[in-house]
Structures are given as structure tokens and as C-alpha cells.
Design a protein around this motif. Structure first.
Motif, short mmCIF file in Angstrom:
data_model
loop_
_atom_site.label_atom_id
_atom_site.label_comp_id
_atom_site.label_asym_id
_atom_site.label_seq_id
_atom_site.Cartn_x
_atom_site.Cartn_y
_atom_site.Cartn_z
N PHE A 69 16.00 51.52 -18.36
CA PHE A 69 17.03 50.79 -19.27
C PHE A 69 18.43 51.69 -19.15
N MET A 70 18.23 53.02 -19.52
CA MET A 70 19.07 54.10 -19.75
C MET A 70 19.75 54.29 -18.51
N SER A 71 19.14 54.35 -17.29
CA SER A 71 19.60 54.74 -16.01
C SER A 71 20.75 53.94 -15.66
N THR A 72 20.87 52.63 -16.20
CA THR A 72 22.13 52.01 -15.95
C THR A 72 23.08 52.37 -16.39
N GLY A 73 23.28 53.47 -17.15
CA GLY A 73 24.54 54.06 -17.59
C GLY A 73 25.19 55.04 -16.71
N ALA A 74 24.47 55.17 -15.61
CA ALA A 74 24.95 55.94 -14.44
C ALA A 74 26.24 55.14 -13.85
N LEU A 75 26.25 53.91 -14.02
CA LEU A 75 27.42 53.34 -13.53
C LEU A 75 28.53 53.75 -13.94
N MET A 76 28.39 54.52 -14.84
CA MET A 76 29.97 54.97 -15.59
C MET A 76 30.43 55.89 -14.33
N PHE A 77 29.75 56.50 -13.47
CA PHE A 77 30.23 57.48 -12.68
C PHE A 77 30.95 56.67 -11.53
N ILE A 78 30.76 55.50 -11.56
CA ILE A 78 31.75 54.85 -10.48
C ILE A 78 33.20 54.88 -10.86
N PHE A 79 33.46 55.13 -11.85
CA PHE A 79 34.96 55.36 -12.34
C PHE A 79 35.36 56.96 -12.41
N PRO A 80 36.40 57.30 -11.76
CA PRO A 80 36.83 58.82 -11.73
C PRO A 80 37.01 59.49 -13.05
N TYR A 81 37.15 58.71 -14.24
CA TYR A 81 37.38 59.41 -15.44
C TYR A 81 36.15 60.07 -15.85
N PHE A 82 35.12 59.53 -15.61
CA PHE A 82 33.75 60.08 -16.14
C PHE A 82 33.01 61.14 -15.06
N ARG A 83 33.58 61.29 -13.84
CA ARG A 83 32.92 62.17 -12.86
C ARG A 83 33.18 63.70 -13.37
N VAL A 84 31.87 64.33 -12.93
CA VAL A 84 31.62 65.55 -13.32
C VAL A 84 31.31 66.54 -12.26
N THR A 85 31.47 67.61 -12.25
CA THR A 85 31.35 68.79 -11.18
C THR A 85 29.97 68.95 -10.98
N ALA A 86 29.45 69.47 -9.73
CA ALA A 86 28.10 69.97 -9.59
C ALA A 86 27.59 70.79 -10.69
N LEU A 87 28.45 71.70 -11.09
CA LEU A 87 28.12 72.75 -11.79
C LEU A 87 27.84 72.09 -13.33
N GLU A 88 28.84 70.99 -13.68
CA GLU A 88 28.55 70.54 -14.94
C GLU A 88 27.11 69.58 -14.85
N ILE A 89 26.87 69.24 -13.85
CA ILE A 89 25.69 68.07 -13.71
C ILE A 89 24.51 69.11 -14.03
N LEU A 90 24.51 70.30 -13.23
CA LEU A 90 23.40 71.27 -13.45
C LEU A 90 23.32 71.87 -14.97
N GLU A 91 24.37 71.89 -15.41
CA GLU A 91 24.37 72.64 -16.88
C GLU A 91 23.87 71.53 -17.83
N ALA A 92 24.25 70.41 -17.67
CA ALA A 92 23.88 69.10 -18.54
C ALA A 92 22.46 69.01 -18.25
N LEU A 93 21.90 68.85 -17.07
CA LEU A 93 20.60 68.70 -16.75
C LEU A 93 19.71 69.52 -17.38
N GLY A 106 30.35 61.96 -19.62
CA GLY A 106 29.41 62.08 -18.55
C GLY A 106 28.59 63.12 -18.68
N MET A 107 28.91 64.36 -19.11
CA MET A 107 27.68 65.43 -19.18
C MET A 107 26.94 65.09 -20.24
N PHE A 108 27.30 64.32 -21.31
CA PHE A 108 26.30 64.14 -22.51
C PHE A 108 25.59 62.97 -21.82
#
Length: 161
Positions: free
Chosen positions: A41-65, A125-127
Motif C-alpha cells: 500500500f505504501m508503495s503507491t506513494g512512489a507516484l509522487m516522483f512523477i512530479f518534478p517537485y518531489f524528485r531527489v538526486t541519486a545521492l539523496e536516494i542512497l542516503e535516505a535508503l 521525497g527523501m522522507f
């Protein structure tokens, strides 16, 4: 800053809801479905990344993960199952509630500090990635422990026959 406060209040509300659900869940037998569905159910939240406002860099993805996966260790350690009345139940844990509150405080403090350096959309997006990186390993570990106890119950049933 106003949005940071509003989202923090929302996080507190979700944490209270999660604590309530956890206490209620301990009263009913566990099931694979109850363990697996929340991350789906939570995975549907990934749809936020369709919008540029929420996009994160590869480093931010790695840090958050990585932070999410580190936090998941605490949840894994405090989520144990037990067999009662020939069924599998999640054990109640006071430590779980304390850890959940501690993680919430860390999340809010992190959001307050990071909001002055990172755009609010990126931070959101990071959170989300942090939370997803925390829930998936936790639920996988829960599922593996659940399956182990299921096998024990099946073997005990076979021995009884």
C-alpha cells in the motif's frame, strides 16, 4: 517553515495511529497478508516522483535508503511473534512504542534542520524513501519469522497425527 510544521503534525497523527494499530494487532492472530500488505500500500506513494517537485538526486536516494534501513533494525529487533492457542500472534513490546516515538522525534528534528537546506518537495521525497527503506526490511524480516513459526506449527500438527 509552515509546511514543515503542518507535515510534522501529520507525522505525529500517523505515529499515534500506528501505535494504536500495533496494540490492536497484538490481540488478533497474525497473517502473511497483514504483514505483506502495508509496504505494498505504501508503495503507491512512489507516484509522487512523477512530479518534478518531489524528485531527489541519486545521492539523496542512497542516503535516505541507508538511514531507513538502519532504523529498520530497531523495528526488527522489537517485532517478535509467539505461538498461543495454536496460532501466531505478534508479541506486545513496550520498547516498540518507545522506539516509534524516538524515530518520530528524530524525523521531526531532521525535517526541521534539513528544511533550511533542502527544498520541501525533495525533503518529502527523501522522507518517503526513508520510510519505505525502513518498512520493507522490517516487514520482510517479520514475514520470514512468521513463516518459521508457521512451519513449526505444521510440524507439531504432523507429529500429533
Amino acid at each position: 517553515m509552515d509546511m514543515v510544521i503542518v507535515s510534522s503534525i501529520g507525522a505525529i497523527g500517523m505515529a499515534i495511529f500506528a501505535m494504536f494499530l500495533r496494540m490492536k494487532a497484538a490481540k488478533k492472530p497474525a497473517s502473511a497478508k497483514k504483514i505483506i500488505l502495508p509496504p505494498i500500500f505504501m508503495s503507491t506513494g512512489a507516484l509522487m516522483f512523477i512530479f518534478p517537485y518531489f524528485r531527489v538526486t541519486a545521492l539523496e536516494i542512497l542516503e535516505a535508503l541507508l538511514v531507513g534501513m538502519l532504523f529498520s533494525i530497531l523495528l526488527i529487533k522489537t517485532s517478535k511473534f509467539e505461538i498461543r492457542d495454536n496460532q501466531i500472534y505478534l508479541k506486545r513490546s513496550k520498547a516498540f512504542l518507545l522506539i516509534l516515538i524516538g524515530l518520530l522525534i528524530l524525523r521531526i528534528a531532521g525535517k526541521l534542520v534539513l528544511s533550511s537546506y533542502i527544498d520541501l518537495g525533495q525533503l518529502g521525497g527523501m522522507f518517503w524513501i526513508l520510510a519505505f527503506g525502513m518498512i520493507v526490511p522490517w516487514r520482510v524480516a517479520m514475514y520470514l519469522n512468521y513463516r518459521k513459526l508457521q512451519r513449526e506449527l505444521s510440524l507439531a500438527e504432523i507429529k500429533r497425527l
